[in-house]
Every structure is written in structure tokens, then in C-alpha cells.
Scaffold this motif. Sequence first.
Motif, PDB file in Angstrom:
ATOM      1  N   LEU A  93     -15.917 -48.466  35.665  1.00 45.45           N
ATOM      2  CA  LEU A  93     -15.617 -47.439  36.659  1.00 45.45           C
ATOM      3  C   LEU A  93     -16.004 -47.884  38.062  1.00 45.45           C
ATOM      4  CD1 LEU A  93     -16.573 -44.092  34.880  1.00 45.45           C
ATOM      5  CD2 LEU A  93     -14.298 -44.881  35.542  1.00 45.45           C
ATOM      6  N   ASP A  94     -17.135 -48.571  38.178  1.00 42.50           N
ATOM      7  CA  ASP A  94     -17.564 -49.059  39.491  1.00 42.50           C
ATOM      8  C   ASP A  94     -16.662 -50.198  39.943  1.00 42.50           C
ATOM      9  OD1 ASP A  94     -19.394 -49.252  41.760  1.00 42.50           O
ATOM     10  OD2 ASP A  94     -19.996 -51.153  40.852  1.00 42.50           O
ATOM     11  N   SER A  95     -16.488 -51.197  39.088  1.00 41.15           N
ATOM     12  CA  SER A  95     -15.585 -52.308  39.396  1.00 41.15           C
ATOM     13  C   SER A  95     -15.380 -53.164  38.159  1.00 41.15           C
ATOM     14  CB  SER A  95     -16.133 -53.173  40.543  1.00 41.15           C
ATOM     15  OG  SER A  95     -17.332 -53.813  40.153  1.00 41.15           O
ATOM     16  N   ILE A  96     -14.275 -53.905  38.164  1.00 40.20           N
ATOM     17  CA  ILE A  96     -13.969 -54.868  37.109  1.00 40.20           C
ATOM     18  C   ILE A  96     -14.149 -56.252  37.711  1.00 40.20           C
ATOM     19  CG2 ILE A  96     -12.199 -55.718  35.529  1.00 40.20           C
ATOM     20  CD1 ILE A  96     -10.876 -52.922  35.816  1.00 40.20           C
ATOM     21  N   ALA A  97     -15.105 -57.008  37.207  1.00 38.44           N
ATOM     22  CA  ALA A  97     -15.394 -58.336  37.749  1.00 38.44           C
ATOM     23  C   ALA A  97     -14.534 -59.380  37.056  1.00 38.44           C
ATOM     24  CB  ALA A  97     -16.874 -58.666  37.574  1.00 38.44           C
ATOM     25  N   CYS A  98     -13.830 -60.181  37.847  1.00 36.19           N
ATOM     26  CA  CYS A  98     -12.972 -61.240  37.307  1.00 36.19           C
ATOM     27  C   CYS A  98     -13.350 -62.565  37.948  1.00 36.19           C
ATOM     28  CB  CYS A  98     -11.505 -60.935  37.593  1.00 36.19           C
ATOM     29  SG  CYS A  98     -10.917 -59.446  36.782  1.00 36.19           S
ATOM     30  N   SER A  99     -13.563 -63.571  37.122  1.00 40.03           N
ATOM     31  CA  SER A  99     -13.978 -64.877  37.614  1.00 40.03           C
ATOM     32  C   SER A  99     -13.037 -65.955  37.102  1.00 40.03           C
ATOM     33  CB  SER A  99     -15.411 -65.181  37.163  1.00 40.03           C
ATOM     34  OG  SER A  99     -15.766 -66.502  37.497  1.00 40.03           O
ATOM     35  N   PHE A 100     -12.794 -66.951  37.949  1.00 39.98           N
ATOM     36  CA  PHE A 100     -11.979 -68.102  37.561  1.00 39.98           C
ATOM     37  C   PHE A 100     -12.833 -69.209  36.948  1.00 39.98           C
ATOM     38  CE2 PHE A 100      -9.240 -65.927  40.513  1.00 39.98           C
ATOM     39  CZ  PHE A 100      -7.964 -66.157  40.019  1.00 39.98           C
ATOM     40  N   LEU A 101     -14.132 -68.964  36.805  1.00 41.48           N
ATOM     41  CA  LEU A 101     -15.030 -70.006  36.321  1.00 41.48           C
ATOM     42  C   LEU A 101     -14.725 -70.432  34.896  1.00 41.48           C
ATOM     43  CD1 LEU A 101     -18.461 -68.798  37.727  1.00 41.48           C
ATOM     44  CD2 LEU A 101     -17.074 -70.711  38.535  1.00 41.48           C
ATOM     45  N   GLU A 159      -8.888 -44.148  40.651  1.00 42.13           N
ATOM     46  CA  GLU A 159      -9.032 -45.379  41.424  1.00 42.13           C
ATOM     47  C   GLU A 159      -9.643 -46.465  40.546  1.00 42.13           C
ATOM     48  OE1 GLU A 159     -10.201 -45.173  45.780  1.00 42.13           O
ATOM     49  OE2 GLU A 159     -12.019 -46.070  44.924  1.00 42.13           O
ATOM     50  N   ALA A 160      -9.154 -47.694  40.706  1.00 37.48           N
ATOM     51  CA  ALA A 160      -9.689 -48.840  39.963  1.00 37.48           C
ATOM     52  C   ALA A 160      -9.953 -49.971  40.948  1.00 37.48           C
ATOM     53  CB  ALA A 160      -8.719 -49.295  38.883  1.00 37.48           C
ATOM     54  N   THR A 161     -11.109 -50.600  40.813  1.00 32.14           N
ATOM     55  CA  THR A 161     -11.497 -51.688  41.712  1.00 32.14           C
ATOM     56  C   THR A 161     -11.640 -52.985  40.929  1.00 32.14           C
ATOM     57  OG1 THR A 161     -12.686 -50.163  43.171  1.00 32.14           O
ATOM     58  CG2 THR A 161     -13.249 -52.501  43.339  1.00 32.14           C
ATOM     59  N   ILE A 162     -10.945 -54.017  41.389  1.00 26.81           N
ATOM     60  CA  ILE A 162     -11.027 -55.341  40.773  1.00 26.81           C
ATOM     61  C   ILE A 162     -11.669 -56.289  41.782  1.00 26.81           C
ATOM     62  CG2 ILE A 162      -9.742 -57.253  39.751  1.00 26.81           C
ATOM     63  CD1 ILE A 162      -7.503 -55.257  39.116  1.00 26.81           C
ATOM     64  N   VAL A 163     -12.745 -56.940  41.380  1.00 30.70           N
ATOM     65  CA  VAL A 163     -13.433 -57.906  42.237  1.00 30.70           C
ATOM     66  C   VAL A 163     -13.152 -59.306  41.698  1.00 30.70           C
ATOM     67  CG1 VAL A 163     -15.645 -58.694  43.143  1.00 30.70           C
ATOM     68  CG2 VAL A 163     -15.232 -56.245  42.818  1.00 30.70           C
ATOM     69  N   SER A 164     -12.600 -60.150  42.548  1.00 30.24           N
ATOM     70  CA  SER A 164     -12.199 -61.501  42.148  1.00 30.24           C
ATOM     71  C   SER A 164     -13.047 -62.532  42.879  1.00 30.24           C
ATOM     72  CB  SER A 164     -10.717 -61.710  42.474  1.00 30.24           C
ATOM     73  OG  SER A 164     -10.310 -63.021  42.170  1.00 30.24           O
ATOM     74  N   SER A 165     -13.520 -63.537  42.127  1.00 28.87           N
ATOM     75  CA  SER A 165     -14.372 -64.561  42.731  1.00 28.87           C
ATOM     76  C   SER A 165     -14.350 -65.823  41.878  1.00 28.87           C
ATOM     77  CB  SER A 165     -15.810 -64.049  42.870  1.00 28.87           C
ATOM     78  OG  SER A 165     -16.646 -65.040  43.433  1.00 28.87           O
TER      79      SER A 165
END
Length: 226
Positions: A33-41, A137-143
Motif C-alpha cells: 500500500l505504501d509502495s512497491i519496490a522494484c529493483s534491477f539488481l 493509488e499505487a506507487t512503484i519505486v524503481s531503482s
Amino acid sequence: MFLLYIAGSCNDDQQKLFSGSTTMHFALSDNELDSIACSFLNTSESYITVNLPVELNGYAGQNYRFRLKADSSQTTAIVNKHYQPLEEFYEIKKDEYSLNVPITLNYSPELDSLSVKLVLQLEPAAYMSTGISYRQEATIVSSNRLPPIPYWDGYYSSYFGPYSRVKHRYILSELKLNTFVKFEDYMEWSNLNRTQKTAYGMQMNNFFAENEIYDEHGQRIEPWMN
């Protein structure tokens, strides 16, 4: 004919009644709900696809269209650079109650040192009622930033040799360790048996022996096991 007409009229009235009370929301877990963390690692691919689940609450006797809109006041990700353009609309088909909406994230070099945020707002059709307010609302964090490993020399170097950021990235992408153990957590790493850790170290040693790869200082990463 008369009976068919009445039945048809009744169904139309029911559809209007239930359509007015049908709502739509992102079916995210509490952790998302706060955010979806997505990593390319953990991947060598240049893109990641995130499936955002959207669900209906109410009557599903017709097709329901909706849009996803990037909130410009909160979003730092750039379309075509950090993510692929959104569709003009999405649709949950009749008699279905959910849809996984694919959001494609792109790798970009600056993600090695920063995170970007894509905040998506759900915009149901005008004839639908407002859904659960905190699930609109949906939040996606990309790093692609590497988490620090403060105890490399004490817990990892005997298996993977001297540390470099490039080596760290390849360990994650080739071994995909973070699918079952948090590699950077030395306690979790220590819980693996020595045979497993030695096998992982040998696999990466052979990988760098067979591939000419240079670290962030321009030095070739040499094999460290005999």
C-alpha cells in the motif's frame, strides 16, 4: 414475447442498479500500500514488468473500462525513459472481477545511484461509484542501487574475493540469491551451509574467468579461486 420483454427489462434495471454501486480498487497487499519496490539488481534484463491487480467490488455483469493516470505532482519517473507509456484504457471483462495490469519499467543508468517513483491513480468510468479511498493509488519505486555490505571481508571475501560494486551486481543477477536469501544480510548468509556458499563462490569465480568484465575502477575482475 411479453415474458421475454419483462425479463429483459428486469435485467436492464438490475444492471443499472448494480452498476451504480460497483466500485474498483487496487488489490494490493498491506505491504504494497505504501509502495512497491522494484529493483534491477536481480535481473540482467533491461526492463521489469510489474502486474498491478485491479479488482471490482459489486456487479460484474458488463465490461468495465478504466484508466491509469500518472500523478505528475508525485511522480519522478519519466515516461519512455523509466517506464513504457500507459494504455489509453484498460478493461475488466464481463463476469470477471479482476485484471492484472502490466506496467513495464525500463532500466536507465541513473538508477544505479537514485530511485524514481511512479504514482498511478485509478480512474474508473464516470458511471461507477468511488471505491475504497486508500486503494485508489499505487506507487512503484524503481531503482538499481546496491545496498551496502558492511562485513564483506568477514563473511563474504573467502567465497567471492575482493569487493567491487560490479562484482556485487553480477553475483545478484547470476545467482539470483535474493529470491530465497537476503544476500546483504550477513546473518542470513551465515545460515547457509559451507558447501552451498563454496558452490556459489566457485560458480562466480568460473563466470569471471570465462568473461572479461571490468570493475568500476577499470580493472578486470580476476578469478580468486585456484
